[in-house]
Design a protein around this motif. Structure first.
Motif, PDB file in Angstrom:
ATOM      1  N   ASP A 154      -7.901   7.336  11.497  1.00 14.10           N
ATOM      2  CA  ASP A 154      -8.250   7.965  12.772  1.00 14.10           C
ATOM      3  C   ASP A 154      -7.000   8.342  13.566  1.00 14.10           C
ATOM      4  O   ASP A 154      -7.106   8.693  14.744  1.00 14.10           O
ATOM      5  N   TYR A 155      -5.815   8.233  12.916  1.00 18.41           N
ATOM      6  CA  TYR A 155      -4.512   8.621  13.458  1.00 18.41           C
ATOM      7  C   TYR A 155      -4.049   7.703  14.588  1.00 18.41           C
ATOM      8  O   TYR A 155      -3.159   8.071  15.364  1.00 18.41           O
ATOM      9  N   ARG A 180      -0.577  13.060  14.999  1.00 14.67           N
ATOM     10  CA  ARG A 180      -1.481  14.181  14.749  1.00 14.67           C
ATOM     11  C   ARG A 180      -2.026  14.179  13.315  1.00 14.67           C
ATOM     12  O   ARG A 180      -2.757  15.085  12.947  1.00 14.67           O
ATOM     13  N   ASP A 181      -1.644  13.168  12.544  1.00 12.62           N
ATOM     14  CA  ASP A 181      -2.123  13.076  11.165  1.00 12.62           C
ATOM     15  C   ASP A 181      -2.039  11.619  10.720  1.00 12.62           C
ATOM     16  O   ASP A 181      -1.695  10.732  11.522  1.00 12.62           O
ATOM     17  N   VAL A 182      -2.318  11.349   9.461  1.00 12.13           N
ATOM     18  CA  VAL A 182      -2.371   9.989   8.946  1.00 12.13           C
ATOM     19  C   VAL A 182      -0.971   9.372   8.940  1.00 12.13           C
ATOM     20  O   VAL A 182       0.006  10.016   8.526  1.00 12.13           O
ATOM     21  N   ILE A 183      -0.886   8.118   9.390  1.00  9.97           N
ATOM     22  CA  ILE A 183       0.388   7.382   9.374  1.00  9.97           C
ATOM     23  C   ILE A 183       0.587   6.824   7.969  1.00  9.97           C
ATOM     24  O   ILE A 183      -0.273   6.127   7.422  1.00  9.97           O
ATOM     25  N   LEU A 184       1.730   7.118   7.372  1.00  9.07           N
ATOM     26  CA  LEU A 184       2.024   6.707   6.005  1.00  9.07           C
ATOM     27  C   LEU A 184       2.854   5.436   5.922  1.00  9.07           C
ATOM     28  O   LEU A 184       2.857   4.772   4.887  1.00  9.07           O
ATOM     29  N   SER A 185       3.583   5.112   7.000  1.00 12.57           N
ATOM     30  CA  SER A 185       4.491   3.967   6.934  1.00 12.57           C
ATOM     31  C   SER A 185       4.816   3.495   8.346  1.00 12.57           C
ATOM     32  O   SER A 185       4.883   4.302   9.276  1.00 12.57           O
ATOM     33  N   MET A 186       5.018   2.176   8.493  1.00 12.46           N
ATOM     34  CA  MET A 186       5.457   1.580   9.753  1.00 12.46           C
ATOM     35  C   MET A 186       6.575   0.590   9.464  1.00 12.46           C
ATOM     36  O   MET A 186       6.544  -0.114   8.449  1.00 12.46           O
ATOM     37  N   ARG A 200       1.986  12.039   7.929  1.00 11.62           N
ATOM     38  CA  ARG A 200       1.722  13.088   6.963  1.00 11.62           C
ATOM     39  C   ARG A 200       2.113  14.470   7.489  1.00 11.62           C
ATOM     40  O   ARG A 200       2.224  15.419   6.700  1.00 11.62           O
ATOM     41  N   ASP A 201       2.347  14.601   8.778  1.00 12.82           N
ATOM     42  CA  ASP A 201       2.850  15.875   9.315  1.00 12.82           C
ATOM     43  C   ASP A 201       4.344  16.049   9.080  1.00 12.82           C
ATOM     44  O   ASP A 201       4.959  16.942   9.654  1.00 12.82           O
ATOM     45  N   ARG A 202       4.956  15.153   8.261  1.00 15.64           N
ATOM     46  CA  ARG A 202       6.355  15.195   7.822  1.00 15.64           C
ATOM     47  C   ARG A 202       7.354  14.794   8.904  1.00 15.64           C
ATOM     48  O   ARG A 202       8.551  15.022   8.750  1.00 15.64           O
ATOM     49  N   ASN A 203       6.892  14.189   9.964  1.00 13.87           N
ATOM     50  CA  ASN A 203       7.774  13.800  11.064  1.00 13.87           C
ATOM     51  C   ASN A 203       8.000  12.296  11.065  1.00 13.87           C
ATOM     52  O   ASN A 203       7.112  11.510  10.690  1.00 13.87           O
ATOM     53  N   ILE A 204       9.204  11.919  11.497  1.00 11.45           N
ATOM     54  CA  ILE A 204       9.536  10.519  11.749  1.00 11.45           C
ATOM     55  C   ILE A 204       9.550  10.318  13.259  1.00 11.45           C
ATOM     56  O   ILE A 204      10.167  11.095  13.995  1.00 11.45           O
ATOM     57  N   ARG A 224      10.480  16.008   3.213  1.00  9.24           N
ATOM     58  CA  ARG A 224       9.100  15.622   3.494  1.00  9.24           C
ATOM     59  C   ARG A 224       8.993  14.103   3.326  1.00  9.24           C
ATOM     60  O   ARG A 224       9.008  13.585   2.209  1.00  9.24           O
ATOM     61  N   VAL A 225       8.860  13.412   4.430  1.00  9.34           N
ATOM     62  CA  VAL A 225       8.973  11.954   4.442  1.00  9.34           C
ATOM     63  C   VAL A 225       7.663  11.309   4.010  1.00  9.34           C
ATOM     64  O   VAL A 225       6.565  11.776   4.330  1.00  9.34           O
TER      65      VAL A 225
END
Length: 519
Positions: A154-155, A180-186, A200-204, A224-225
């Motif tokens: 749910d982002y 704004r998109d799915v979190i891939l890592s914390m 997933r929007d490629r931003n850190i 692309r992170v």
């Protein structure tokens, strides 16, 4: 390139990986078939937890760390989720508490019994209900007790305070709705005041979790992170991902300036996700690829070239997931500085891999074991929520040593000089007799404490291990064997502690005799 560096001196240049023998592995483990990009394994000095395949919901196994060999097909599971388990994490300050998240949009907190599991556990200690879609990641706070972060599809990132008696929590203390998109890592920094996320929007993003504010955001088109990691207290971030040409890539960032990476390096053209692991004690970085059989490791330096390639562990068996042992669970007598637990689904095998510094001496190597993070929290949940920051409490890995601030105190003479010394400066006979009486009382107290500890160990796991009925089945025989192995390990630790105390008392006695001989 970093894999062809100039000559540099390093005590970790010859670190090598050593895979455990088959009898030291965990065999016949039904490893999950999920395609979710996660570790699927969590380890602490007492247990190893592995996400497993289960019909009718999600489940994971919790196996005592010394119970190696073939696993019973009917071994009990933790199976309270209605969907596949996506992530599991041990509480860093309680080795008998584990958190899990699932496709059923819940996070559950489980209490693991100190004795062996005898039946499936289906009722969690706490259940966290807040996400509207499946929960893919969970992370414990590194210094504050009972603070858990969860991120879902749910982002949103939710912060939970588990320091409550409620069994069901539906109101997190904070919701971070800034992606704004799915979190891939914390990933947390050392004191847990900052949170870095890969999306997933490629931003850190670099976030203040208590304020819910994005401090910095990196949007770099040629990288692309997938995963991001704080590099301890070096003020840098490391990310893994893919380049513009779909090569697997790692990038290093300055924590204070995420506009452009400090360096980028392409590794290969494989498609598996790269999992980074950092050891802040040795400044070593390990890169593990999903679907690979190898583990690359580097040494991080504060100056250029920043990333120094050391070696690569190679294996023909591909890994689906990976777990790591905390530093307090390593075998320091073998100069082990890191340990992986490699999930090999093609063999239904969990294989430990030890990273070892080759040394001839079997004594404690203080130069490769600095003070490391202990198992005690530095803050309470309320202190952290109210803005207090504090680094982790450090402990020594030397066998028999305690916490940093609880080292034995040297002998101090608190009496006046006129009462303790004669005209020649020598300690009087009465004073020596008093010291002897005090020393005898200390020795008697130590003996009593030793018997109390022995009595407590005899009653470990809730029963007397020396007066139990003989095992009747093969499973009971294995359980009794592992209990005896654990008891032998505890007795060895007790003997090591006694030896250290004897050396300390001997040193105090020599100091007293030296002071008595001075005029």
């Amino acid at each position: 390139m970093s894999w062809h560096p100039l000559y540099r001196s390093s005590k970790f240049r010859h670190v090598y990986g050593k895979a455990a023998n088959k009898d030291k592995c965990y065999d016949c483990v039904p490893i999950t078939l999920s395609v979710h990009d996660n570790h699927f394994c969590a380890v602490n000095p007492h247990f190893i937890a592995v996400v497993t395949e289960c019909a009718g919901g999600g489940a994971f196994l919790v196996i005592p760390i010394h119970q190696t060999g073939k696993l019973d097909p009917h071994y009990p599971k933790i199976c309270g989720h209605k969907g596949n388990v996506l992530d599991i994490k041990w509480n860093p300050f309680n080795d008998f508490v584990i958190a899990s998240c699932s496709e059923d949009a819940t996070v559950k907190i489980w209490d693991i019994p100190k004795h062996f599991l005898t039946r499936n556990i289906t009722s969690p200690n706490k259940e966290l209900l807040g996400h509207t879609r499946r929960v893919g990641l969970i992370e414990w706070h590194p210094t504050a007790s009972n603070i858990l972060f969860s991120s879902g599809y749910d982002y949103k990132i939710m912060i939970w305070n588990l320091d409550t008696e409620k069994a069901v929590l539906s109101n997190p203390v904070k919701i971070l709705d800034i992606h704004r998109d799915v979190i891939l890592s914390m990933s947390f920094n050392t004191d847990g005041s900052l949170l870095a996320t890969a999306c997933r929007d490629r931003n850190i993003r670099l976030i203040d979790p208590r304020a819910g504010v994005v401090l910095q955001e990196a949007s770099y088109k040629s990288h692309r992170v997938n995963k991001v990691l704080f590099l301890g207290s070096m003020g840098k971030l490391l990310s893994t991902g893919t380049s513009r040409w779909n090569n697997r890539q790692i990038a290093l960032w300055d924590q204070n300036d995420l506009s452009v990476p400090l360096m980028e390096e392409d590794l290969d053209g494989s498609s598996g996700i790269l999992f980074p692991f950092y050891d802040s004690d040795t400044h070593m970085l390990y890169i593990v690829g999903k679907g690979d059989g190898n583990i690359r490791y580097y040494e991080i330096s504060p100056e250029k070239p920043y990333l120094n390639y050391l070696m690569e562990y190679r294996s023909p068996l591909p890994q689906k997931g990976i777990g790591i042992m905390p530093k307090r669970g390593l075998e320091v007598s073998a100069c082990e500085i890191f340990r992986f637990y490699k999930l090999i689904p093609t063999k239904s095998l969990v294989q430990p891999i030890s990273m070892i510094v080759p040394r001839r001496s079997e004594s404690y190597q203080e130069d490769i074991y600095p003070l490391t993070t202990g198992a005690q929290p530095a803050l309470t949940a309320q202190e952290w929520l109210h803005g207090v920051n504090k680094g982790p409490l450090l402990v020594s890995l030397r066998p028999g040593s305690g916490e940093v601030n609880s080292l034995p105190k040297p002998f101090l003479n608190t009496t006046a000089p006129s009462q303790s010394q004669d005209c020649g400066g020598r300690i009087s006979l009465e004073k020596r007799q008093k010291q002897s009486e005090v020393q005898d009382s200390r020795n008697q107290l130590n003996v009593e404490e030793t018997w109390v500890k022995k009595e407590q160990m005899r009653l470990s796991n809730g029963f007397d291990i020396f007066e139990c009925p003989p095992p009747k089945t093969e499973n009971e025989l294995l359980q009794m064997f592992y209990r005896q192995q654990e008891e032998i390990r505890r007795l060895r630790e007790l003997v090591n502690q006694r030896d250290i105390q004897i050396k300390q008392l001997d040193l105090e006695l020599k100091n007293i005799c030296r002071d008595a001989g001075m005029c």
